[in-house]
Scaffold this active site. Structure first.
Site, PDB file in Angstrom:
ATOM      1  N   HIS A  94      -3.267   7.358   2.907  1.00  0.00           N
ATOM      2  CA  HIS A  94      -3.708   6.079   2.337  1.00  0.00           C
ATOM      3  C   HIS A  94      -5.065   5.697   2.932  1.00  0.00           C
ATOM      4  CE1 HIS A  94      -3.808   2.068   0.863  1.00  0.00           C
ATOM      5  NE2 HIS A  94      -3.659   1.524   2.049  1.00  0.00           N
ATOM      6  N   CYS A 136       0.811  -1.228   0.000  1.00  0.00           N
ATOM      7  CA  CYS A 136       0.000   0.000   0.000  1.00  0.00           C
ATOM      8  C   CYS A 136       0.841   1.273   0.000  1.00  0.00           C
ATOM      9  CB  CYS A 136      -0.968   0.006   1.174  1.00  0.00           C
ATOM     10  SG  CYS A 136      -2.256  -1.233   0.983  1.00  0.00           S
ATOM     11  N   ASN A 145     -10.195   0.319  -0.149  1.00  0.00           N
ATOM     12  CA  ASN A 145      -8.734   0.389  -0.215  1.00  0.00           C
ATOM     13  C   ASN A 145      -8.276  -0.108  -1.593  1.00  0.00           C
ATOM     14  OD1 ASN A 145      -5.991   0.058  -0.003  1.00  0.00           O
ATOM     15  ND2 ASN A 145      -6.033  -1.026   1.946  1.00  0.00           N
TER      16      ASN A 145
HETATM   17  O1  UT7 Z   1      -3.746  -1.116   3.527  1.00  0.00           O
HETATM   18  C1  UT7 Z   1      -2.874  -2.028   4.123  1.00  0.00           C
HETATM   19  C2  UT7 Z   1      -2.942  -2.011   5.579  1.00  0.00           C
HETATM   20  N1  UT7 Z   1      -4.185  -2.588   6.039  1.00  0.00           N
HETATM   21  C3  UT7 Z   1      -4.844  -1.986   7.000  1.00  0.00           C
HETATM   22  O2  UT7 Z   1      -4.464  -0.910   7.424  1.00  0.00           O
HETATM   23  C4  UT7 Z   1      -6.016  -2.715   7.597  1.00  0.00           C
HETATM   24  C5  UT7 Z   1      -5.915  -2.682   9.108  1.00  0.00           C
HETATM   25  N2  UT7 Z   1      -6.982  -3.404   9.782  1.00  0.00           N
HETATM   26  C6  UT7 Z   1      -8.265  -2.982   9.786  1.00  0.00           C
HETATM   27  O3  UT7 Z   1      -8.626  -2.037   9.122  1.00  0.00           O
HETATM   28  C7  UT7 Z   1      -9.227  -3.680  10.714  1.00  0.00           C
HETATM   29  O4  UT7 Z   1      -8.502  -4.533  11.576  1.00  0.00           O
HETATM   30  C8  UT7 Z   1     -10.300  -4.507   9.972  1.00  0.00           C
HETATM   31  C9  UT7 Z   1     -11.287  -3.586   9.296  1.00  0.00           C
HETATM   32  C10 UT7 Z   1      -9.670  -5.443   8.979  1.00  0.00           C
HETATM   33  C11 UT7 Z   1     -11.093  -5.345  11.010  1.00  0.00           C
HETATM   34  O5  UT7 Z   1     -11.636  -4.492  12.015  1.00  0.00           O
HETATM   35  P1  UT7 Z   1     -11.421  -4.833  13.551  1.00  0.00           P
HETATM   36  O6  UT7 Z   1     -12.155  -3.797  14.325  1.00  0.00           O
HETATM   37  O7  UT7 Z   1      -9.954  -4.972  13.796  1.00  0.00           O
HETATM   38  O8  UT7 Z   1     -12.172  -6.201  13.693  1.00  0.00           O
HETATM   39  P2  UT7 Z   1     -11.602  -7.594  14.212  1.00  0.00           P
HETATM   40  O9  UT7 Z   1     -10.775  -8.249  13.161  1.00  0.00           O
HETATM   41  O10 UT7 Z   1     -11.011  -7.421  15.574  1.00  0.00           O
HETATM   42  O11 UT7 Z   1     -12.934  -8.389  14.372  1.00  0.00           O
HETATM   43  C12 UT7 Z   1     -13.945  -8.024  15.361  1.00  0.00           C
HETATM   44  C13 UT7 Z   1     -15.107  -8.964  15.220  1.00  0.00           C
HETATM   45  C14 UT7 Z   1     -14.710 -10.432  15.209  1.00  0.00           C
HETATM   46  O12 UT7 Z   1     -15.700 -11.152  15.862  1.00  0.00           O
HETATM   47  P3  UT7 Z   1     -15.495 -11.640  17.395  1.00  0.00           P
HETATM   48  O13 UT7 Z   1     -14.268 -12.498  17.371  1.00  0.00           O
HETATM   49  O14 UT7 Z   1     -15.312 -10.369  18.181  1.00  0.00           O
HETATM   50  O15 UT7 Z   1     -16.756 -12.363  17.683  1.00  0.00           O
HETATM   51  C15 UT7 Z   1     -14.703 -10.775  13.740  1.00  0.00           C
HETATM   52  O16 UT7 Z   1     -14.938 -12.157  13.518  1.00  0.00           O
HETATM   53  O17 UT7 Z   1     -15.782  -8.737  13.979  1.00  0.00           O
HETATM   54  C16 UT7 Z   1     -15.849  -9.944  13.231  1.00  0.00           C
HETATM   55  N3  UT7 Z   1     -15.724  -9.628  11.818  1.00  0.00           N
HETATM   56  C17 UT7 Z   1     -16.770  -9.274  11.052  1.00  0.00           C
HETATM   57  N4  UT7 Z   1     -18.072  -9.137  11.319  1.00  0.00           N
HETATM   58  C18 UT7 Z   1     -18.885  -8.740  10.319  1.00  0.00           C
HETATM   59  C19 UT7 Z   1     -14.613  -9.608  11.048  1.00  0.00           C
HETATM   60  N5  UT7 Z   1     -14.903  -9.249   9.804  1.00  0.00           N
HETATM   61  C20 UT7 Z   1     -16.248  -9.029   9.769  1.00  0.00           C
HETATM   62  C21 UT7 Z   1     -17.139  -8.630   8.760  1.00  0.00           C
HETATM   63  N6  UT7 Z   1     -18.442  -8.486   9.079  1.00  0.00           N
HETATM   64  N7  UT7 Z   1     -16.735  -8.357   7.498  1.00  0.00           N
END
Ligand code: UT7
Length: 332
Positions: free
Chosen positions: A256, A116, A287
Site C-alpha cells: 500500500h 486502505c 495515497n
Molecule cells: O493509508 C492509511 C494509513 N496512513 C498512513 O500510513 C499515514 C501515516 N503517517 C504519515 O505518513 C506521516 O505521519 C505524515 C506524512 C502524515 C506526517 O509526517 P511526520 O514525519 O509524521 O510529520 P509530523 O506529523 O510529526 O510533523 C512534523 C512537523 C510538525 O511541525 P513541528 O510540530 O515539528 O514544528 C508539523 O506541523 O511537520 C509539520 N508539518 C508540515 N510541514 C510542512 C505537518 N504537515 C506538514 C506539511 N508541510 N504538509
C-alpha cells in the site's frame, strides 16, 4: 481433481487527468515540495475535478480498461466486489451501479470497506468465492475519490491523498498459481487516530458538524505512522516465514502506497535488498486508498512472469492490515 486456486488473470486501471503537484499545494497551504518529498515520497497526485462524478466513475473506467485489454464479455462476470472508502452514496452500493454500467448483468455485487486495506480484503474475499468452485469470474474493483473527503486547508492530510481506480479479475486455476496464503488483522484502537467523525450513525451530519469540518478525514499522522510501520512489516515477514520464502524467493513487494518511508521499512524487515523488487508509484499518485494495489499491478504488469512470487501488504484506518502471498499466473 486438483485443488482450485484463485488466480489474477487480468488487470485494469484509471487515473483522472488533473495533476495536483506539490508546487500547486504550496500555493494552497503552508507546505513545501522538499517537506512533502522527504516525509512521504509524493510529488504529485491525480484529482477527479468533475463535480458530477463520484468514485463509481473511476471504478467503471478501470473495469472498462480491464474488459478491453482482456477481451472479456462482461456478461460472464459472476460477481463484482467494489472496494472503497468513498462510495458514491452512503446507501445504494456503488458495486451494483458499476456492475450495471459495465454490462455485468449476470453478476451480483457489493461494496467492501476496510479503509486502505479494502482492496487486500476484497482480494481475499474474491479468492474464497473462486476456491469454492461455484464462481468462475470475480471482478474486484478498487477506487476512491479521496478528494471528496479531504480538507484542502489541512496540510497534514491534503498533501497525502489522491484519486484513482483499478480492477483485477480472479479466475480458477488448476496449476497451483494465484493466492497461496494470507494474514489479515484488525485493531479497533485505530478509530481514535484516523477517521471521519461526522456523517455516520454516531454523529449524523448537521450544520455544526459541517462548520467544524468533521466530515473530512482527520489523522494523527505520527501515531498512524508508528502502527503502520510495525504492523505492515510484521505481516509481510510473517507471510514469508509461514511459506518458507527467503528474500531471494520474493520477486515483488506490492505494498500500500501511504508513505515511502513505511514501504522502505517493510522492505528492510523483509531483507529485500534489491530495490527493484519494491514496487512504487506513490510519487505519481499519492495515497489513493483502495486503488494503490491495483494501480501498482497495472503500472508494473509487463514485468511480471508466470510463477513469480508476489507479497502484497497493506495498512489502513480501523486499524486494518495484512499481507497476501500470490503466485503470478500469466506472462503479458
Ligand atoms: O493509508 C492509511 C494509513 N496512513 C498512513 O500510513 C499515514 C501515516 N503517517 C504519515 O505518513 C506521516 O505521519 C505524515 C506524512 C502524515 C506526517 O509526517 P511526520 O514525519 O509524521 O510529520 P509530523 O506529523 O510529526 O510533523 C512534523 C512537523 C510538525 O511541525 P513541528 O510540530 O515539528 O514544528 C508539523 O506541523 O511537520 C509539520 N508539518 C508540515 N510541514 C510542512 C505537518 N504537515 C506538514 C506539511 N508541510 N504538509
Amino acid at each position: 481433481m486438483s485443488k482450485i486456486t484463485a488466480a489474477i488473470t487480468a488487470v485494469g486501471a484509471y487515473v483522472p487527468d488533473y495533476v495536483l503537484t506539490n508546487q500547486i499545494l504550496e500555493t494552497m497551504v503552508d507546505t513545501n515540495d522538499e517537506w512533502i518529498t522527504t516525509r512521504t515520497g509524493i510529488k504529485e497526485r491525480r484529482i477527479l475535478k468533475d463535480k458530477d462524478k463520484g468514485t463509481s466513475y473511476l471504478g467503471i473506467k478501470a473495469a472498462e480498461d480491464l474488459i478491453a485489454k482482456k477481451g472479456l464479455d462482461p456478461k460472464e462476470i459472476d460477481m463484482l466486489i467494489f472496494a472503497t472508502a468513498t462510495p458514491d452514496l452512503p446507501v445504494a452500493a456503488t458495486a451494483a451501479y458499476t456492475a450495471s454500467k459495465i454490462g455485468a448483468v449476470n453478476a451480483f455485487s457489493y461494496d467492501l470497506q476496510a479503509a486502505c486495506s479494502s482492496f487486500l480484503y476484497a482480494m481475499s474475499t474474491a479468492a474464497r468465492y473462486i476456491e469454492s468452485g461455484r464462481y468462475k469470474k470475480v471482478l474486484v474493483v478498487g477506487a476512491d475519490k479521496m478528494s471528496s473527503i479531504i480538507d484542502y486547508t489541512d496540510r497534514a492530510t491534503c498533501i497525502i491523498f489522491g484519486d484513482g481506480g483499478g480492477a483485477v479479475l480472479f479466475e480458477p486455476n488448476e496449476e497451483g498459481l494465484g493466492v497461496q496464503d494470507e494474514y489479515l488483522r484488525t485493531d479497533g484502537i485505530g478509530r481514535d487516530f484516523l477517521r471521519i467523525e461526522a456523517g455516520g450513525s454516531l454523529l449524523p451530519p448537521t450544520e455544526e458538524t459541517v462548520a467544524n469540518r468533521q466530515h473530512f478525514v482527520h489523522q494523527d499522522g505520527k501515531t498512524v505512522f508508528k502502527y503502520a510501520v510495525s504492523n505492515m512489516a510484521d505481516a509481510s515477514v510473517k507471510i514469508m516465514e509461514r511459506n518458507n520464502l527467503t528474500n531471494e524467493d520474493v520477486n515483488w513487494l506490492i505494498a500500500h502506497q501511504a508513505n515511502k518511508r513505511i514501504i522502505d521499512a517493510t522492505a528492510k524487515r523483509m531483507n529485500l535488498t534489491d530495490e527493484s523488487k519494491v514496487l512504487m508509484n506513490i510519487h505519481r499518485y499519492g495515497n489513493t486508498t483502495s486503488a494503490t494495489l491495483p494501480l501498482l499491478l497495472s503500472d508494473y504488469e509487463k514485468k511480471f512472469k508466470k510463477g513469480d512470487n508476489i507479497v502484497f501488504a497493506s495498512f489502513g484506518g480501523g486499524f486494518t492490515w495484512g499481507s497476501m502471498y500470490v503466485k503470478w499466473a500469466y506472462n503479458s
